[in-house]
Design an enzyme around this catalytic site. Structure first.
Site, PDB file in Angstrom:
ATOM      1  N   LYS A 122      -7.072  -3.198   2.575  1.00 18.53           N
ATOM      2  CA  LYS A 122      -7.470  -3.498   3.799  1.00 18.53           C
ATOM      3  C   LYS A 122      -7.520  -1.646   3.799  1.00 18.53           C
ATOM      4  O   LYS A 122      -7.719  -0.923   2.952  1.00 18.53           O
ATOM      5  CB  LYS A 122      -5.833  -3.020   4.404  1.00 18.53           C
ATOM      6  CG  LYS A 122      -5.130  -4.347   4.507  1.00 18.53           C
ATOM      7  CD  LYS A 122      -3.914  -4.568   4.822  1.00 18.53           C
ATOM      8  CE  LYS A 122      -3.276  -5.457   4.913  1.00 18.53           C
ATOM      9  NZ  LYS A 122      -1.857  -5.873   5.815  1.00 18.53           N
ATOM     10  N   GLN A 167       1.659   4.225   1.870  1.00 14.24           N
ATOM     11  CA  GLN A 167       1.186   4.499   3.049  1.00 14.24           C
ATOM     12  C   GLN A 167       2.259   5.320   3.702  1.00 14.24           C
ATOM     13  O   GLN A 167       3.300   5.688   3.359  1.00 14.24           O
ATOM     14  CB  GLN A 167       1.123   2.679   4.331  1.00 14.24           C
ATOM     15  CG  GLN A 167       3.223   2.807   3.274  1.00 14.24           C
ATOM     16  CD  GLN A 167       3.368   0.819   4.466  1.00 14.24           C
ATOM     17  OE1 GLN A 167       3.840   0.995   4.898  1.00 14.24           O
ATOM     18  NE2 GLN A 167       2.724   0.284   3.311  1.00 14.24           N
ATOM     19  N   HIS A 215       4.386   6.428   7.789  1.00 18.63           N
ATOM     20  CA  HIS A 215       4.074   5.626   9.471  1.00 18.63           C
ATOM     21  C   HIS A 215       4.358   6.964  10.289  1.00 18.63           C
ATOM     22  O   HIS A 215       4.538   7.654  10.200  1.00 18.63           O
ATOM     23  CB  HIS A 215       4.992   4.753   9.667  1.00 18.63           C
ATOM     24  CG  HIS A 215       5.456   3.914   9.052  1.00 18.63           C
ATOM     25  ND1 HIS A 215       4.447   2.397   9.037  1.00 18.63           N
ATOM     26  CD2 HIS A 215       6.305   3.601   8.238  1.00 18.63           C
ATOM     27  CE1 HIS A 215       4.799   2.169   8.094  1.00 18.63           C
ATOM     28  NE2 HIS A 215       6.107   2.261   7.534  1.00 18.63           N
ATOM     29  N   SER A 256       0.604  -1.111  -0.045  1.00 20.25           N
ATOM     30  CA  SER A 256       0.217  -0.009   0.031  1.00 20.25           C
ATOM     31  C   SER A 256       0.859   1.232   0.047  1.00 20.25           C
ATOM     32  O   SER A 256       2.095   1.201   0.459  1.00 20.25           O
ATOM     33  CB  SER A 256      -1.317   0.299   1.216  1.00 20.25           C
ATOM     34  OG  SER A 256      -0.234  -0.489   2.252  1.00 20.25           O
TER      35      SER A 256
END
Length: 441
Positions: A321, A131, A133, A129
């Protein structure tokens, strides 16, 4: 192996054995659908060697976890008998909790009775994905608001070190390249509108950083927020346009990548947003470090990965997801330009160190020919060693351990390790707390 101990007196036996210097770990594997299938996966081959579990050629083997994180805990096995009564298996986390001296006082003072890093191997055949953090403050906020989705209150800076040729998307391209993207990919303007898209042409390299970033943030957020139906239609038109253009010109590497991503994630907004990111190709031995709030997506290849002990991921594309588009778009730094590629620096003729600017971890890579030896000096914190290829031996002042591919070893603080190769090449990786952390105390 999810329980803390297989036998009822496991903690007692683990405490008694806590003084042993080196312990083998049994490690956890994640079978995400983007992983390589069966024996093609380095993760699968490591799992088979590490645990004895046979590889299933129909199953994807994506991640090999080494550490104390509850989502994929490693275990320590004590005893050498053949029966359950002769053996005790406990989680690495419970063992270090019972024996904090294994971590060293400086690590315990900073992070408590736990490993501050998580060590992994990834085998990627399909894009992960898009993404990022969260930093520490955002991680705490997300965990407080949705602890089921964001299980950790810790940040997750990380480093990816290529074992094979490794491809990734990482960080936003330069302002000059973004202007070319908006010009040459008309489908982006279709999705965000000309009023937003045209703003990229009203900012210049010499403008203040915040002004440039605010424009990129506006365009990217509107792109990622486009409706699913409109996105599917526009991505389909873009694919057809690029396929038509292949008859008249050679597509760029990024355009070819986008067509490949479209096969993997048909109609996904992540396909078109890939144009915003740097396309990074790592050679074996090169590494990419990813700070908090920086967008990235791994594309293909095998890598060793190390990070602060967290599993927090904010996703917004190229994934089945959960997506948290608004959180992702609001958290990014929008720093533009190509990321720094780490090549490491030599510690010995056989050991290269990768030292990202984070306290929690560093990674050493050791290629050791047959009959050659090297020394890993004692450090005030714990280390985890992984043998990816070949065989050899690890020695301390009082013990010797024979190691092969798939062996993972926990080495407590303040222990010097002598390593000798016993195959054509033994490839070994070590993860430990950053040496910079100990130098600044």
């Amino acid at each position: 192996m999810g329980a803390d101990a297989i036998q009822t007196n496991g903690h007692d036996q683990a405490k008694l054995t806590g003084g042993e210097e080196i312990q083998r770990l049994r490690c956890f594997v994640k079978n995400y659908e983007w992983g390589k299938l069966g024996p093609e996966s380095l993760v699968a081959r490591l799992q088979e060697a590490n645990t004895g579990q046979r590889v299933d050629s129909e199953i994807p083997y994506a991640e090999f976890w080494m550490g104390t994180h509850e989502s994929g805990p490693s275990h320590v096995e004590f005893g050498s008998g053949h029966g359950v009564s002769d053996k005790c298996i406990v989680t690495l986390k419970s063992w270090v909790l019972d024996n904090p001296n294994l971590l060293g006082s400086k690590v315990v003072d900073k992070w408590g009775c736990d490993l501050p890093f998580l060590f992994k191997v990834l085998s990627v055949t399909k894009a992960l994905s898009i993404q990022a953090h969260p930093n520490k403050a955002l991680a705490e906020k997300l965990h407080r608001e949705d602890p089921l989705l964001y299980r950790d209150n810790n940040h997750k800076p990380e480093i990816a070190l290529a074992v094979t040729p490794f491809q990734a998307l990482c960080g936003f391209v330069t302002l000059k390249e973004l202007k070319e993207v908006i010009t040459n990919v008309p489908e982006i303007t279709e999705l965000v509108g000309s009023k937003a898209a045209d703003q990229i042409f009203n900012v210049h390299e010499h403008d203040e950083d915040e002004r440039i970033k605010s424009v990129v943030r506006l365009i990217f957020t509107q792109l990622m927020s486009a409706s699913n139906n409109e996105t599917k239609q526009v991505v389909s038109r873009m694919k057809n346009r690029l396929l038509l253009e292949t008859k008249h010109r050679e597509l760029s590497e990024k355009e070819k990548l986008v067509l490949e991503l479209e096969k993997q994630y048909t109609g996904d907004i992540g396909v078109i947003s890939a144009f915003f990111f740097n396309y990074v190709k790592l050679n074996p031995g090169e590494a990419l470090y990813l700070d908090a709030n920086e967008p990235h997506a791994y594309i293909s290849g095998d890598c060793v990965e190390c990070m602060a002990a967290s599993d927090n991921v904010v996703r917004a594309g190229l994934t089945p997801k959960h997506r948290d588009v608004q959180t992702l778009c609001s958290m990014l730094t929008y720093k533009l330009g190509y990321p720094e590629i780490l090549k490491g620096f030599p510690l010995t003729p056989y050991v290269t160190r990768y030292l990202p600017p984070f306290d929690e971890f560093e990674v050493d890579h050791c290629d050791l020919p047959r009959g050659k030896s090297t020394v890993f000096p004692a450090v005030p914190g714990p280390s985890v060693y992984l043998v990816i290829e070949g065989k050899g031996q690890l020695r301390t002042g009082s013990s010797k351990v024979l190691v092969n591919r798939g062996d993972v070893l926990f080495v407590p603080a303040d222990i010097e390790i002598h390593v000798t190769g016993e195959s054509d090449v033994m490839k070994l990786y070590r993860a430990g707390v950053s040496s910079r952390f100990f130098q600044t105390l």
